[in-house]
Motif scaffolding. Structure first.
Motif, PDB file in Angstrom:
ATOM      1  N   SER A   1      32.511  37.128  44.913  1.00 32.93           N
ATOM      2  CA  SER A   1      33.628  38.574  44.418  1.00 32.93           C
ATOM      3  C   SER A   1      35.635  38.069  44.330  1.00 32.93           C
ATOM      4  O   SER A   1      36.044  39.239  44.515  1.00 32.93           O
ATOM      5  N   PHE A   2      35.623  37.045  44.894  1.00 31.65           N
ATOM      6  CA  PHE A   2      36.754  36.305  45.047  1.00 31.65           C
ATOM      7  C   PHE A   2      37.506  35.156  44.851  1.00 31.65           C
ATOM      8  O   PHE A   2      38.298  34.723  44.804  1.00 31.65           O
ATOM      9  N   ALA A   3      36.448  34.464  44.726  1.00 31.75           N
ATOM     10  CA  ALA A   3      36.209  32.974  44.465  1.00 31.75           C
ATOM     11  C   ALA A   3      35.477  32.597  43.101  1.00 31.75           C
ATOM     12  O   ALA A   3      35.377  31.188  42.881  1.00 31.75           O
ATOM     13  N   GLY A   4      35.013  33.743  42.703  1.00 32.87           N
ATOM     14  CA  GLY A   4      34.392  33.134  41.180  1.00 32.87           C
ATOM     15  C   GLY A   4      35.104  33.558  40.045  1.00 32.87           C
ATOM     16  O   GLY A   4      34.033  33.230  38.860  1.00 32.87           O
ATOM     17  N   GLU A   5      36.618  33.754  39.640  1.00 27.91           N
ATOM     18  CA  GLU A   5      36.690  34.142  38.626  1.00 27.91           C
ATOM     19  C   GLU A   5      37.032  32.442  37.722  1.00 27.91           C
ATOM     20  O   GLU A   5      37.894  32.064  38.987  1.00 27.91           O
ATOM     21  N   ALA A   6      36.622  32.030  36.683  1.00 27.47           N
ATOM     22  CA  ALA A   6      37.010  30.679  35.981  1.00 27.47           C
ATOM     23  C   ALA A   6      37.073  30.869  34.528  1.00 27.47           C
ATOM     24  O   ALA A   6      37.072  30.162  34.110  1.00 27.47           O
ATOM     25  N   SER A   7      38.246  32.098  34.834  1.00 27.91           N
ATOM     26  CA  SER A   7      38.850  32.163  33.208  1.00 27.91           C
ATOM     27  C   SER A   7      39.920  31.231  32.951  1.00 27.91           C
ATOM     28  O   SER A   7      40.682  31.156  33.424  1.00 27.91           O
ATOM     29  N   LEU A   8      40.393  30.816  31.825  1.00 24.64           N
ATOM     30  CA  LEU A   8      41.605  29.859  31.612  1.00 24.64           C
ATOM     31  C   LEU A   8      43.262  31.125  32.477  1.00 24.64           C
ATOM     32  O   LEU A   8      43.831  30.096  32.977  1.00 24.64           O
ATOM     33  N   ALA A   9      42.946  31.632  32.252  1.00 20.38           N
ATOM     34  CA  ALA A   9      44.158  32.998  33.054  1.00 20.38           C
ATOM     35  C   ALA A   9      44.202  32.363  35.098  1.00 20.38           C
ATOM     36  O   ALA A   9      44.860  32.566  34.960  1.00 20.38           O
TER      37      ALA A   9
ATOM     38  N   LEU B   1      43.118  29.998  35.982  1.00 21.72           N
ATOM     39  CA  LEU B   1      43.607  28.080  36.320  1.00 21.72           C
ATOM     40  C   LEU B   1      44.834  28.377  36.051  1.00 21.72           C
ATOM     41  O   LEU B   1      45.286  27.738  36.844  1.00 21.72           O
ATOM     42  N   ILE B   2      45.364  28.406  34.778  1.00 21.09           N
ATOM     43  CA  ILE B   2      47.118  28.919  34.889  1.00 21.09           C
ATOM     44  C   ILE B   2      47.642  29.317  36.266  1.00 21.09           C
ATOM     45  O   ILE B   2      48.242  28.921  36.520  1.00 21.09           O
TER      46      ILE B   2
ATOM     47  N   SER C   1      38.600  20.197  39.651  1.00 20.35           N
ATOM     48  CA  SER C   1      37.706  20.331  40.040  1.00 20.35           C
ATOM     49  C   SER C   1      37.430  21.843  40.505  1.00 20.35           C
ATOM     50  O   SER C   1      35.520  21.315  40.386  1.00 20.35           O
ATOM     51  N   ALA C   2      37.642  22.547  40.996  1.00 20.13           N
ATOM     52  CA  ALA C   2      36.958  23.561  41.460  1.00 20.13           C
ATOM     53  C   ALA C   2      36.849  24.085  40.493  1.00 20.13           C
ATOM     54  O   ALA C   2      35.630  25.250  40.737  1.00 20.13           O
ATOM     55  N   TRP C   3      38.084  24.539  39.351  1.00 17.54           N
ATOM     56  CA  TRP C   3      37.626  25.239  38.248  1.00 17.54           C
ATOM     57  C   TRP C   3      36.331  24.707  37.283  1.00 17.54           C
ATOM     58  O   TRP C   3      35.711  25.499  37.186  1.00 17.54           O
ATOM     59  N   CYS C   4      36.384  24.095  37.980  1.00 15.20           N
ATOM     60  CA  CYS C   4      35.026  23.048  37.074  1.00 15.20           C
ATOM     61  C   CYS C   4      33.403  23.112  36.904  1.00 15.20           C
ATOM     62  O   CYS C   4      32.475  24.047  37.288  1.00 15.20           O
ATOM     63  N   ILE C   5      34.136  23.151  39.126  1.00 13.46           N
ATOM     64  CA  ILE C   5      32.223  23.509  39.837  1.00 13.46           C
ATOM     65  C   ILE C   5      32.306  24.975  39.128  1.00 13.46           C
ATOM     66  O   ILE C   5      30.902  25.992  39.370  1.00 13.46           O
ATOM     67  N   THR C   6      33.283  25.738  39.131  1.00 13.93           N
ATOM     68  CA  THR C   6      33.036  27.586  39.498  1.00 13.93           C
ATOM     69  C   THR C   6      32.167  27.370  37.734  1.00 13.93           C
ATOM     70  O   THR C   6      31.449  28.821  37.347  1.00 13.93           O
ATOM     71  N   ALA C   7      33.048  27.080  37.243  1.00 11.35           N
ATOM     72  CA  ALA C   7      32.740  27.660  35.375  1.00 11.35           C
ATOM     73  C   ALA C   7      31.617  27.269  35.279  1.00 11.35           C
ATOM     74  O   ALA C   7      30.838  27.793  34.871  1.00 11.35           O
ATOM     75  N   MET C   8      30.864  25.812  35.867  1.00 14.60           N
ATOM     76  CA  MET C   8      29.694  25.490  35.825  1.00 14.60           C
ATOM     77  C   MET C   8      28.263  26.703  36.209  1.00 14.60           C
ATOM     78  O   MET C   8      27.212  26.171  36.221  1.00 14.60           O
TER      79      MET C   8
ATOM     80  N   PHE D   1      36.906  28.495  43.300  1.00 12.79           N
ATOM     81  CA  PHE D   1      38.203  28.895  42.178  1.00 12.79           C
ATOM     82  C   PHE D   1      38.871  29.708  43.184  1.00 12.79           C
ATOM     83  O   PHE D   1      39.517  30.637  42.735  1.00 12.79           O
ATOM     84  N   HIS D   2      39.389  29.399  44.668  1.00  9.19           N
ATOM     85  CA  HIS D   2      40.415  30.387  45.128  1.00  9.19           C
ATOM     86  C   HIS D   2      41.436  29.664  45.754  1.00  9.19           C
ATOM     87  O   HIS D   2      41.247  28.376  46.010  1.00  9.19           O
ATOM     88  N   ARG D   3      42.743  29.783  45.713  1.00 13.18           N
ATOM     89  CA  ARG D   3      43.659  28.977  46.387  1.00 13.18           C
ATOM     90  C   ARG D   3      43.390  28.462  47.217  1.00 13.18           C
ATOM     91  O   ARG D   3      43.863  27.012  47.772  1.00 13.18           O
TER      92      ARG D   3
END
Length: 567
Positions: free
Chosen positions: A255-263, A265-266, A351-358, A364-366
């Motif tokens: 709910s707070f660390a599962g967003e893996a969009s390009l937006a 990421l940036i 790495s965190a973004w890829c792990i979440t996206a896969m 993927f949280h700050r």
């Protein structure tokens, strides 16, 4: 001195109320030693930091010194101040010039992400510091491993990195994202290291003996590095086993660390504020010195290339492979080991973004990649120092500072009285004081904290879960009645419809008039909707009138009084 100034600046956060996650820290360290570890793991944290913080707060409390919010936030403030000082020292050691030192100081004190975690009663400022020291230790290994004159220094750096990595993984399990990239970086430097000759004048040792000794030294250091890496991997395995309860909660993180969009990421860090102005300036600086220039002696375009010793400000390159600073303070060539900070900033983040996206795990949280935040600032400062024109360097420093203020909404937050944290609009302290002035010993206290663990909880709640879901009113901000006794809160989960069920269950155990108070975390508008649902349920299910007062909002924490006759 700069670190001390930063700590004093950050200490202003002690005036702000703790927010939900900080209140978990308060509840965890307020309990007995035997419960600190279990309470920490309930909040998805490793217990090491909480043991240290518990010892500190209890010591400060016994000495009658620092207490309350400042005592809980003090370790983070100190760690962040040390991180700032380490960054400044590293910039000076790498000969980045005074501009890099000023840039790091200004940017870190204006970056609200840095200030938020620097003044938060959680582990992340300590994680940043230990990870930063680990990266510096890795860079020193690359500096020293091929030099036979400092062979003992490289061994110390390897074991220093090993100890820092073990500490880091036990502070927070997601720090393996940084440790993995440090292992890759260190292994690459160790494998590619070559002997550096250091034969003194009049030395009796032959050149061939010197080469043989340097080669033997490198082999020994490679074995030391392999042993250190193996030790760290074993420590990571132990930490994973000890964090099994935490890892089992990972589905709740979505709910707070599962967003893996390009937006996402940036937008995770203020990349645009740091990278865009510096990148544009680097391009403009390159064009300025590569394109033909017009000078008074040529009376037109100078078609030939400029000499290194002539028109370029700041002195050119000197002999040898070492990059030097000119008189103006810029680095005339590529910064030494600048690639390490590229790796430190981009590696854990991507790495965190890829792990979440896969779909492996929602990480993927700050807070989980906070180890990449300070390297990003260091990287921007190093690239800034490589600009040749002094005026351009200072202009970009100011532009980045303005971009940080605008992009992070600092002006609006300052006007709202939020000095550092944008999530500290939860007035738990004010709500607790409000209740303590009005509650009687017979009143009931309900806490609707809105924690993820309560969304799918089955009624009736277990004692352990109820204590956890109501922890905001069990730590520093406990509610006292008019006789000075602590009022134990009950957890309230779901929406207004399920609230009625829980209140009725409590009514069946009472036998006299009672007043109930609900403390709600969320927007006042959402609280109003839940109270309307609660009113409809109570009117339909009971003949006794129930009066619901007007809610009192303290930021994102609201309080309401319910007066009713219990069956």
């Amino acid at each position: 001195m700069a670190g001390l100034v930063g700590m004093l600046w950050a200490a202003g956060a002690a005036t702000e109320s703790l927010w939900l996650d900080e209140l978990h820290t308060s509840w965890a360290v307020a309990g007995p030693w035997s419960e600190i570890a279990s309470r920490a793991r309930q909040g998805n944290q490793s217990p090491l930091f909480f043991w240290a913080l518990g010892g500190l707060t209890k010591t400060l409390g016994n000495l009658g010194g620092v207490s309350g919010e400042l005592a809980l936030r003090l370790p983070s403030i100190v760690c962040w101040g040390i991180s700032l000082a380490v960054c400044l020292r590293e910039a000076r050691r790498r000969e980045c010039g005074g501009i890099a030192v000023v840039a790091i100081l200004v940017w870190m004190m204006l970056d609200r992400i840095q200030l938020f975690y620097a003044t938060e009663a959680r582990v992340y400022a300590a994680v940043q510091l230990v990870s930063l020291l680990g990266w510096i230790a890795v860079s020193r290994i690359g500096d020293k491993i091929g030099n036979s004159a400092v062979r003992d220094d490289s061994t110390r750096c390897i074991w220093l990195w090993c100890g820092l990595s073990i500490l880091l993984v036990f502070l927070h399990i997601t720090a393996v994202l940084a440790i993995g990239w440090q292992i890759i970086c260190g292994t690459w430097m160790v494998v590619r290291s070559a002997p550096q000759q250091s034969v003194l004048w009049g030395a009796a040792v032959s050149l061939e003996d010197s080469r043989r000794g340097a080669s033997s030294h490198i082999k020994q250091q490679r074995m030391t590095w392999c042993l250190a890496v193996s030790t760290v991997i074993v420590a990571v395995g132990i930490a994973l086993l000890g964090s099994a309860q935490v890892w089992q909660h990972r589905q709740q993180w979505a709910s707070f660390a599962g967003e893996a969009s390009l937006a996402s990421l940036i937008g995770l860090f203020p990349l645009a504020a740091y990278i865009v102005p510096v990148a544009v300036a680097r391009g403009a600086d390159w064009l300025w010195h590569k394109l033909p220039a017009c000078g008074p002696k040529t009376a037109g375009w100078k078609l030939g290339p400029q000499s290194e010793s002539g028109s370029r400000q700041g002195g050119g390159r000197q002999g040898g492979g070492r990059h030097r600073r000119g008189a103006s303070g810029h680095i005339s060539g590529g910064a030494t080991h600048a690639w390490i900070w590229w790796l430190a900033a981009a590696g854990p983040w991507l790495s965190a973004w890829c792990i979440t996206a896969m779909g492996i795990a929602p990480v993927f949280h700050r807070r989980f990649v906070i180890v990449a935040a300070i390297p990003l600032i260091l990287l921007a400062a190093v690239e800034l120092s490589r600009l040749r024109r002094a005026g351009l360097r200072w202009s970009i420093l100011v532009v980045v500072a303005v971009c940080l203020i605008i992009s992070q909404g600092s002006l609006d937050n300052w006007r709202a009285g939020q000095l550092f944290g944008w999530q500290r609009s939860e007035g738990w302290r004010q709500a607790s004081q409000f209740l303590s002035e009005r509650m009687q010993s017979t009143d009931q206290l309900w806490c609707a904290s809105g924690l993820i663990e309560g969304h799918a909880a089955e009624l009736p709640l277990s004692e352990s879960l109820e204590r956890y879901l109501s922890f905001p009113l069990r730590g520093l901000y406990r509610v006292m009645d008019n006789r000075g006794e602590v009022i134990e809160p009950h957890a309230l989960v779901g929406d207004g419809t399920s609230w009625a069920e829980q209140l009725r269950a409590a009514d069946s155990e009472a036998s006299s008039k009672s007043v109930a108070w609900i403390v709600y975390r969320g927007s006042p508008a959402a609280f109003e909707r839940n109270l309307r649902r609660l009113s409809l349920q109570l009117e339909a299910d009971t003949v006794e009138p129930t009066q619901i007062g007007s809610p009192r909002a303290f930021g994102l924490v609201s309080v309401v009084r319910l007066s009713r006759l219990l069956r």
